[in-house]
Enzyme design. Structure first.
Site, PDB file in Angstrom:
ATOM      1  N   HIS A   1       0.823  -1.217   0.000  1.00  0.00           N
ATOM      2  CA  HIS A   1       0.000   0.000   0.000  1.00  0.00           C
ATOM      3  C   HIS A   1       0.857   1.266   0.000  1.00  0.00           C
ATOM      4  CE1 HIS A   1      -3.985   1.846   1.611  1.00  0.00           C
ATOM      5  NE2 HIS A   1      -3.290   2.761   0.977  1.00  0.00           N
TER       6      HIS A   1
ATOM      7  N   ASP B   1       0.996   2.586   3.732  1.00  0.00           N
ATOM      8  CA  ASP B   1       0.110   3.673   3.281  1.00  0.00           C
ATOM      9  C   ASP B   1       0.918   4.960   3.095  1.00  0.00           C
ATOM     10  OD1 ASP B   1      -2.066   5.112   2.439  1.00  0.00           O
ATOM     11  OD2 ASP B   1      -3.078   5.158   4.385  1.00  0.00           O
TER      12      ASP B   1
ATOM     13  N   HIS C   1     -10.909   0.680   1.250  1.00  0.00           N
ATOM     14  CA  HIS C   1     -10.634   1.750   2.218  1.00  0.00           C
ATOM     15  C   HIS C   1     -11.927   1.874   3.010  1.00  0.00           C
ATOM     16  CE1 HIS C   1      -9.267   5.975   3.334  1.00  0.00           C
ATOM     17  NE2 HIS C   1     -10.528   5.976   3.678  1.00  0.00           N
TER      18      HIS C   1
ATOM     19  N   ASN D   1      -5.200   6.026  -7.072  1.00  0.00           N
ATOM     20  CA  ASN D   1      -5.744   7.389  -7.038  1.00  0.00           C
ATOM     21  C   ASN D   1      -4.739   8.433  -7.527  1.00  0.00           C
ATOM     22  OD1 ASN D   1      -4.121   7.106  -4.757  1.00  0.00           O
ATOM     23  ND2 ASN D   1      -5.432   8.354  -3.442  1.00  0.00           N
TER      24      ASN D   1
ATOM     25  N   HIS E   1      -5.320  -0.702   5.763  1.00  0.00           N
ATOM     26  CA  HIS E   1      -5.061   0.041   7.009  1.00  0.00           C
ATOM     27  C   HIS E   1      -6.117  -0.114   8.108  1.00  0.00           C
ATOM     28  CE1 HIS E   1      -7.593   2.729   4.712  1.00  0.00           C
ATOM     29  NE2 HIS E   1      -6.608   3.208   3.978  1.00  0.00           N
TER      30      HIS E   1
ATOM     31  N   HIS F   1       1.393   5.251  -2.126  1.00  0.00           N
ATOM     32  CA  HIS F   1       0.926   6.226  -3.117  1.00  0.00           C
ATOM     33  C   HIS F   1       2.170   6.862  -3.733  1.00  0.00           C
ATOM     34  CE1 HIS F   1      -3.305   6.050  -1.735  1.00  0.00           C
ATOM     35  NE2 HIS F   1      -2.746   5.804  -0.554  1.00  0.00           N
ATOM     36  N   LEU F   2       2.383   6.602  -4.997  1.00  0.00           N
ATOM     37  CA  LEU F   2       3.581   7.141  -5.656  1.00  0.00           C
ATOM     38  C   LEU F   2       3.287   8.455  -6.385  1.00  0.00           C
ATOM     39  CD1 LEU F   2       5.235   3.854  -7.000  1.00  0.00           C
ATOM     40  CD2 LEU F   2       5.808   5.151  -4.932  1.00  0.00           C
TER      41      LEU F   2
END
Lengths: 310, 429
Positions: free
Chosen positions: B63, B308, B182, B97, B235, B65-66
Site C-alpha cells: 500500500h 500507506d 478503504h 488514485n 489500514h 501512493h507514488l
C-alpha cells in the site's frame, strides 16, 4: 510573577496560580473602567492586532476597547476585507503581520489549533479569542471573574452548563477553568449535542434540565445555533426550547439566588426566556463588562511588563 | 555479477529458515543459501559482510501512493521507489488514485514503463475498482489485470455503494485478485478530522467514530461471504475491525488485512500537538484500538504491515488542522517502527515481524516475492535489528516531508537493499 508562556492559547495550559493572577489583575483593571478618564499609559507604543476569521462583535470590541484604555494602538483585521479572501494562508498572513512588529495578535478562527500554529510562527504574543469548538479562554476567565465577584470562594461551587456542549468552546474553556478551581460542573443538553465522551472531561452529564439546575450556584446557558438543526442534531428550535429552554417555570426548581449566565449573543425565547435574561440574578451584562477588565489584564500581563508601574 | 552476502543470520519465513547462512546471488537470482561451515565460500565480485546482521527477503509493501502520474510535485516513481529502497522495501504496490486515475490500461502501462525506467524497486500497480474512483460503475478490471495490476481498489475513497462492492467482489473471482477496501462510512465520518474519543472531546475537533470503519467492514464481510471474492481491508485501525476479520477468518472466508506502522506506533494523543502530520485517514485511534491492532498482528488476524505511504506537499500540510491533507510518508520509518514498537514491545518475534513484511504480504496478494528460495528474484534486505538511529526526515528520499516521526529514536535500521541482484541502496557509515 507573570504568565509562564508568551501566549494565551487556552485554559488547559494555565496553572491555578496563573488563573488567580489574571483574575486579581483584572480586579484592579476594573477600577480603571469606573474612572471618568478611562486611559492609562501602560501599553503606550505597543501594537495589538485583532485578527478575526469569524464574525464577532463583543469579543473584538472588548479587546479593542481594552487595548485602547491601556493606550495601545489597536488594529482590526477582518478576513472578509483582507488578502485572506485572495487565498492567503494563515501562515503567510501570520508572517506578514510579524513583519509589522505587533506585540499582541488576538486571533479568532474556526479551526482548533489555529492560534497554536500562529504562536509557533510569530514572536508576538498570541491570544486565543476562540478556536473552533476548542477553547475561548478569555470568556472562561471573565466568567470566573463574574462568579467570583458574587461568590468569592470558587471552590466547591456547583455549575450547570446547558445547551450545545458539542460545538461550544465556551463550554470547554469553562469546564477546564472550573475544574481547575475546584468547582463541580454539570452539563446538560440533547444527547446529540453532548460529546460522546463528555464525562472524560470530569463533568456530570444530565439529560433533563430540571435535574441539572437543581441545587446549583450557577446556571450557564449556551447559545443554540440554528445551523445545527440542518445537520440533523435536533429537530426544531421550538422543540429545543420546549425541552431545554430556561424559563421562569423551570427556574422554580433552582435555588432562589442562583446566578444566571450566558456568553451571548442570546436567542431570547429560545434557550432563555426574556424574563430570565432580564431577571435579578442575570449576570449577562456583568459578563460583558467584566470582559473588558479580563482583556485589559491579559494585554497588560502579556505585553505590558514594567511600563504599567508608572 | 555475483554477490555474496556472508555470515548473516538469514531469516526467510517463506522457507521457515532462521540460521546463519551465506547467500549467493547470481544473475539477479538467488543461487545458493548455504551454511558457511564445511565448504569454502564461493567466489563473488562483491562480498557483503553480514556477520551480526540479519539477511531477509526484500520487504513487500502492499500500500503506497507514488503520486505519478499527476502529482509529481509530491512524489514520483523515481523518488518514491528510492524511499522504498532506503526502507528495505524491494516491492511496492501503488494505489490507483493518481491523476488520471489508474482505471484503464494506458495508465497501468505508463506506471509499469516509468517504473522500469526510473524505479529503484519493483512496482506492482493496483487498478481502480470504479471508473474515476467515482464509486458508480466498474472499471475495466480485466484489462487492468491483463496490463499488470495485481489488485483493485478505490483507496483514498471508500466504495460506499454496497451493490457496487458486491459486483466488484463477484467480478474479481474471474481473475482471483484481491478487492481492497478503504473502509470508511462517508456519512459517519462526515467532516470529522480525528478519532472520536477523549482527545477529540478536549480539543473540540469533529470526531470520526471507530464505527465509521467497522460498519463498512461488517457489511463487506457479508458481501465477501455472498460472492466468494477475496476481500482485503486496507489500514485497519479499530478493535472492532480486527475482531470482525478474526471471526471471518475463523469462518473460512477469503479475507485478509493490513495495518500501517502509524496505527500501531501512535495514538490519538499525538494530535494534541496540532501537528497536521498526525492527520490521516483512518485517523490515529485511542490506545484500546492500537492494542487491538497489535493483538491482531500477533495472532495473525492482521496479515501484513503496509505503510500507506502518502506524500503531501508542505503547503498542503502547513495549514490549519481541518484544512490539512490526510496522510503521512512511511517507507523509510516502517522497519524501525516495527522493531521499536512490535519486537521490543514483545508483540512479535523478529522472524514474525519479518514475515509480516515479506512472505505474508506476498502470499496474500499472490506475488512471486518475499522469499529467498533458490531461483527467486534476488530481492534481499540486510538489516541491523539492534542498531539505534534518529529519524531525520529532511534527509528522506521522498519528495515530501510529512512524517510525524521526525526526531524519533528508533531501533532497527536497514543497512542495504538489493533488487534483482543489484544493490539499490546501502547505508553509508
Amino acid at each position: 510573577m507573570g504568565l509562564k508562556s508568551k501566549d494565551l492559547l487556552g485554559i488547559q495550559v494555565l496553572s491555578v496560580e496563573e488563573i488567580r493572577l489574571i483574575l486579581d489583575t483584572a480586579a484592579s483593571m476594573k477600577e480603571i473602567a469606573s474612572r471618568d478618564i478611562k486611559k492609562v499609559p501602560a501599553l503606550r507604543g505597543k501594537t495589538v492586532i485583532n485578527l478575526f476569521y469569524e464574525p464577532s462583535t463583543r469579543t473584538r470590541t472588548s479587546f479593542e476597547i481594552a487595548g485602547k484604555w491601556l493606550s495601545a494602538d489597536v488594529i482590526n483585521i477582518s478576513t472578509s476585507s483582507s488578502s485572506v479572501v485572495k487565498g492567503e494562508s494563515l501562515k503567510d498572513t501570520g508572517l506578514t503581520l510579524q513583519s509589522m512588529h505587533p506585540d499582541v495578535v488576538v486571533i479568532r478562527h474556526a479551526v482548533p489549533g489555529a492560534p497554536h500554529l500562529l504562536a509557533r510562527l510569530l514572536k508576538a504574543s498570541i491570544i486565543n479569542a476562540g478556536d473552533g469548538a476548542h477553547e475561548h479562554p478569555t470568556q472562561a476567565l471573565l466568567d470566573l471573574f463574574t462568579i467570583r465577584e458574587r461568590r468569592p470562594a470558587l471552590e466547591g461551587l456547583r455549575v450547570a452548563i446547558v445547551g450545545d456542549i458539542l460545538h461550544s468552546r465556551v463550554a470547554r474553556s469553562n469546564i477546564f477553568a472550573m475544574k481547575k478551581m475546584g468547582m463541580q460542573v454539570r452539563v446538560c443538553g440533547p444527547p446529540t449535542l453532548l460529546p460522546r465522551y463528555v464525562e472524560s472531561l470530569g463533568v456530570e452529564k444530565f439529560l433533563r434540565v430540571e435535574q441539572a439546575i437543581a441545587d446549583t450556584d450557577v446556571i450557564m446557558m449556551l447559545r443554540i445555533q440554528r445551523e445545527r438543526m440542518g445537520a440533523g442534531l435536533f429537530p426544531t428550535l421550538r422543540e429545543y426550547s420546549k425541552l431545554f429552554g430556561l424559563n421562569v417555570d423551570r427556574l422554580k426548581v433552582a435555588r432562589p439566588d442562583v446566578l444566571i449566565m450566558h456568553p451571548g449573543p442570546i436567542n431570547r425565547g429560545v434557550e432563555i426566556a426574556p424574563e430570565v435574561a432580564d431577571g435579578p440574578y442575570s449576570m449577562i451584562l456583568d459578563q460583558v463588562e467584566n470582559g473588558l477588565a479580563i482583556r485589559m489584564a491579559l494585554l497588560y500581563l502579556l505585553a505590558g511588563g514594567q511600563a504599567a508601574n508608572n | 555479477m555475483r554477490i555474496l552476502i556472508a555470515g548473516g543470520r538469514v531469516i526467510d519465513p517463506a522457507n521457515t529458515r532462521d540460521a546463519v547462512m551465506n547467500v549467493l546471488i547470481e544473475d539477479g537470482r538467488i543461487a545458493e543459501v548455504v551454511s558457511p561451515g564445511g565448504h569454502p565460500a564461493p567466489a563473488a565480485e562483491r562480498v557483503l559482510d553480514a556477520r551480526g546482521k540479519v539477511v531477509c527477503p526484500g520487504f513487500v509493501d502492499l500500500h503506497v501512493h507514488l503520486r505519478e502520474p499527476g502529482r509529481e510535485d509530491m512524489e514520483t516513481i523515481a523518488t518514491g521507489t528510492r524511499a522504498a529502497a532506503r526502507g528495505g522495501f524491494t516491492t511496492v504496490c501503488c494505489m490507483a488514485n493518481t491523476t488520471p486515475v489508474n482505471d484503464n490500461q494506458s495508465v497501468t502501462d505508463f506506471i509499469i514503463d516509468r517504473a522500469r525506467r526510473d524505479g529503484a524497486v519493483h512496482v506492482f500497480p493496483i487498478g481502480a475498482i470504479s471508473k474515476g474512483l467515482q464509486g458508480e460503475e466498474l472499471a475495466e478490471i480485466g484489462e487492468l489485470i491483463g496490463a499488470g495490476c495485481v489488485a483493485i481498489s478505490d483507496d483514498g475513497k471508500p466504495v460506499m455503494n454496497a451493490e457496487l462492492m458486491r459486483r466488484a467482489l463477484e467480478y474479481s473471482t474471474l481473475f482471483r485478485v484481491p478487492v481492497i477496501q478503504h473502509a470508511e462510512d462517508a456519512h459517519l465520518t462526515g467532516k470529522g478530522v480525528m478519532h472520536e474519543g477523549r482527545v477529540s472531546t478536549e480539543l473540540g475537533f469533529k470526531g470520526i467514530p471507530a464505527a465509521s470503519e467497522s460498519v463498512i467492514v461488517a457489511r463487506d464481510l457479508l458481501l465477501a461471504e455472498l460472492t466468494g471474492g477475496h476481500y482485503h481491508v486496507a489500514h485497519v485501525s479499530t478493535a472492532e475491525t480486527v475482531q470482525l476479520v478474526r471471526q471471518a477468518k475463523m469462518r473460512g472466508l477469503p479475507v485478509t488485512c493490513e495495518a500501517a506502522p502509524h496505527h500501531f506506533a501512535l495514538t490519538d494523543e499525538a494530535v494534541r500537538s496540532f501537528d497536521t502530520n498526525t492527520k490521516m485517514s483512518p485517523p490515529l485511534r485511542s490506545s484500546r484500538h492500537v492494542e487491538a491492532v497489535k493483538a491482531g498482528l500477533r495472532d495473525g488476524t492482521v496479515d501484513a504491515i503496509a505503510t500507506d505511504h502518502a506524500p503531501h506537499t508542505i503547503q498542503d500540510k502547513e495549514v490549519e488542522f481541518d484544512y490539512a491533507a490526510n496522510g503521512v510518508i512511511g517507507l523509510e520509518t516502517a522497519f524501525g517502527l516495527t522493531v521499536s514498537t512490535l519486537v521490543d514491545g514483545e508483540v512479535l518475534t523478529l522472524p514474525q515481524a519479518i514475515a509480516r513484511l515479506t512472505s505474508e504480504p506476498a502470499r496474500i496478494f499472490g506475488l512471486p516475492k518475499g522469499t529467498l528460495s533458490i531461483g527467486a528474484d534476488a530481492d534481499v534486505t540486510i538489516v541491523d535489528p539492534a542498531r539505534e538511529w534518529v529519524v531525520d526526515i529532511t534527509k528522506s528520499a521522498s519528495k515530501s516531508r510529512n512524517s510525524p516521526f521526525h526526531g524519533w529514536k528508533l531501533r532497527g535500521q536497514v543497512l542495504a537493499t538489493i533488487v534483482s541482484g543489484k544493490i539499490a541502496w546501502e547505508l553509508q557509515g
